[in-house]
Design a protein around this motif. Structure first.
Motif, PDB file in Angstrom:
ATOM      1  N   SER A  31     -98.769  78.243   0.731  1.00  0.00           N
ATOM      2  CA  SER A  31     -98.799  77.647  -0.609  1.00  0.00           C
ATOM      3  C   SER A  31    -100.102  76.925  -0.886  1.00  0.00           C
ATOM      4  CB  SER A  31     -97.634  76.659  -0.782  1.00  0.00           C
ATOM      5  OG  SER A  31     -96.403  77.322  -0.816  1.00  0.00           O
ATOM      6  N   VAL A  32    -100.736  76.416   0.187  1.00  0.00           N
ATOM      7  CA  VAL A  32    -101.991  75.672   0.038  1.00  0.00           C
ATOM      8  C   VAL A  32    -103.154  76.396   0.703  1.00  0.00           C
ATOM      9  CG1 VAL A  32    -100.883  73.423  -0.244  1.00  0.00           C
ATOM     10  CG2 VAL A  32    -101.393  74.275   2.067  1.00  0.00           C
ATOM     11  N   GLY A  33    -102.997  77.712   0.890  1.00  0.00           N
ATOM     12  CA  GLY A  33    -104.032  78.484   1.555  1.00  0.00           C
ATOM     13  C   GLY A  33    -105.366  78.442   0.842  1.00  0.00           C
ATOM     14  N   GLU A  34    -105.325  78.302  -0.485  1.00  0.00           N
ATOM     15  CA  GLU A  34    -106.579  78.278  -1.231  1.00  0.00           C
ATOM     16  C   GLU A  34    -107.371  76.986  -0.980  1.00  0.00           C
ATOM     17  OE1 GLU A  34    -105.608  81.178  -4.985  1.00  0.00           O
ATOM     18  OE2 GLU A  34    -104.502  79.291  -4.838  1.00  0.00           O
ATOM     19  N   VAL A  35    -106.697  75.949  -0.498  1.00  0.00           N
ATOM     20  CA  VAL A  35    -107.425  74.747  -0.072  1.00  0.00           C
ATOM     21  C   VAL A  35    -108.257  75.082   1.162  1.00  0.00           C
ATOM     22  CG1 VAL A  35    -107.242  72.351   0.670  1.00  0.00           C
ATOM     23  CG2 VAL A  35    -105.623  73.254  -1.009  1.00  0.00           C
ATOM     24  N   ALA A  36    -107.677  75.855   2.070  1.00  0.00           N
ATOM     25  CA  ALA A  36    -108.432  76.292   3.253  1.00  0.00           C
ATOM     26  C   ALA A  36    -109.628  77.141   2.845  1.00  0.00           C
ATOM     27  CB  ALA A  36    -107.518  77.070   4.199  1.00  0.00           C
ATOM     28  N   ASP A  37    -109.457  77.987   1.827  1.00  0.00           N
ATOM     29  CA  ASP A  37    -110.592  78.771   1.319  1.00  0.00           C
ATOM     30  C   ASP A  37    -111.700  77.845   0.822  1.00  0.00           C
ATOM     31  OD1 ASP A  37    -109.166  81.099   1.803  1.00  0.00           O
ATOM     32  OD2 ASP A  37    -108.498  81.335  -0.271  1.00  0.00           O
ATOM     33  N   ALA A  38    -111.302  76.829   0.059  1.00  0.00           N
ATOM     34  CA  ALA A  38    -112.287  75.903  -0.517  1.00  0.00           C
ATOM     35  C   ALA A  38    -112.997  75.093   0.558  1.00  0.00           C
ATOM     36  CB  ALA A  38    -111.601  74.966  -1.511  1.00  0.00           C
ATOM     37  N   ALA A  39    -112.362  74.946   1.722  1.00  0.00           N
ATOM     38  CA  ALA A  39    -112.925  74.118   2.795  1.00  0.00           C
ATOM     39  C   ALA A  39    -113.831  74.897   3.740  1.00  0.00           C
ATOM     40  CB  ALA A  39    -111.792  73.476   3.596  1.00  0.00           C
ATOM     41  N   GLN A  40    -114.069  76.169   3.476  1.00  0.00           N
ATOM     42  CA  GLN A  40    -114.807  76.988   4.437  1.00  0.00           C
ATOM     43  C   GLN A  40    -116.258  76.531   4.628  1.00  0.00           C
ATOM     44  OE1 GLN A  40    -113.500  79.148   6.621  1.00  0.00           O
ATOM     45  NE2 GLN A  40    -111.558  78.497   5.704  1.00  0.00           N
TER      46      GLN A  40
END
Length: 223
Positions: free
Chosen positions: A79-88
């Motif tokens: 559900s919050v995978g896009e936060v991980a994308d933003a943190a790359q």
């Protein structure tokens, strides 16, 4: 060797499953650092999108893992995978990779078919997962068609009842799809029975995430 595992809402079964997949891939020499904040998923479910404050608390888990000496971070919640994308970019700068548990799963689903049924119990998980599938499909340059498999009322049920509802939805989707993809790691125990029932290529995220953690550790020379 330390692995930071970042959860939002979780269950003992999910933790055990993730730990078993990690151990299967990297052996028994790693220390698992577990970070859990169920308020993140609760806020996302209520708002129906990933809010700034939920994102900040998840970033806090990443920072805690780095401060505690993690060599790699596994983001478990789709559900919050896009936060991980933003943190790359942050991850590259710190040298601590942040691995999404579901990204390689989505990529493998695209490799195996053009029509993908996405199964979830929460719309807050369904949409980010679909966004990831579309992104990796674009990267692979392969068009895909997505079919929603939202199972209302299944969140929090007993394993047997959950499998029953999952199987019913999977059989409903099966005639229209090449691949069935489970958007939530907690669904993984349903993979084998549903593959046998439907004859479809079925994917769930924990095994893919564990393999990607292994690759990240190998790239750092730790395995």
């Amino acid at each position: 060797m330390k692995i930071g595992i970042c959860y939002t809402s979780t269950t003992p079964e999910l933790i055990d499953l993730v730990n078993r997949e990690l151990t299967k891939n990297i052996g028994t020499g790693a220390e698992y650092l577990s970070y859990q904040d169920p308020s993140i998923l609760a806020e996302v479910r209520e708002a129906r999108y990933v809010t700034a404050t939920a994102s900040a608390r998840l970033m806090g888990e990443y920072i805690d893992a780095i401060n505690d000496g993690a060599d790699v971070i596994l983001n478990v919640c789709s559900s919050v995978g896009e936060v991980a994308d933003a943190a790359q970019s942050f991850a590259r700068f710190t040298g601590i990779p942040i691995v999404r548990i579901d990204e390689e799963m989505c990529r493998d689903a695209v490799r195996h078919g053009k029509r993908i049924g996405v199964m979830a119990t929460l719309s807050s998980t369904l949409n980010p997962t679909k966004n990831t599938i579309l992104r990796v499909a674009r990267e692979i340059n392969k068009p895909v068609e997505l079919f929603d498999g939202l199972i209302d009322g299944a969140f929090g049920l007993s394993p047997d009842k959950f499998l029953e509802l999952m199987t019913a939805k999977a059989k409903e989707l099966a005639p229209n799809v090449d691949v069935l993809l489970f958007a939530q790691g907690s669904m993984a125990y349903c993979e084998e029975p549903i593959a046998a029932e439907t004859g479809k290529f079925v994917v769930s995220s924990p095994r893919y995430g564990a393999i990607e953690v292994k690759k990240a550790l190998q790239a750092k020379g730790l395995l």
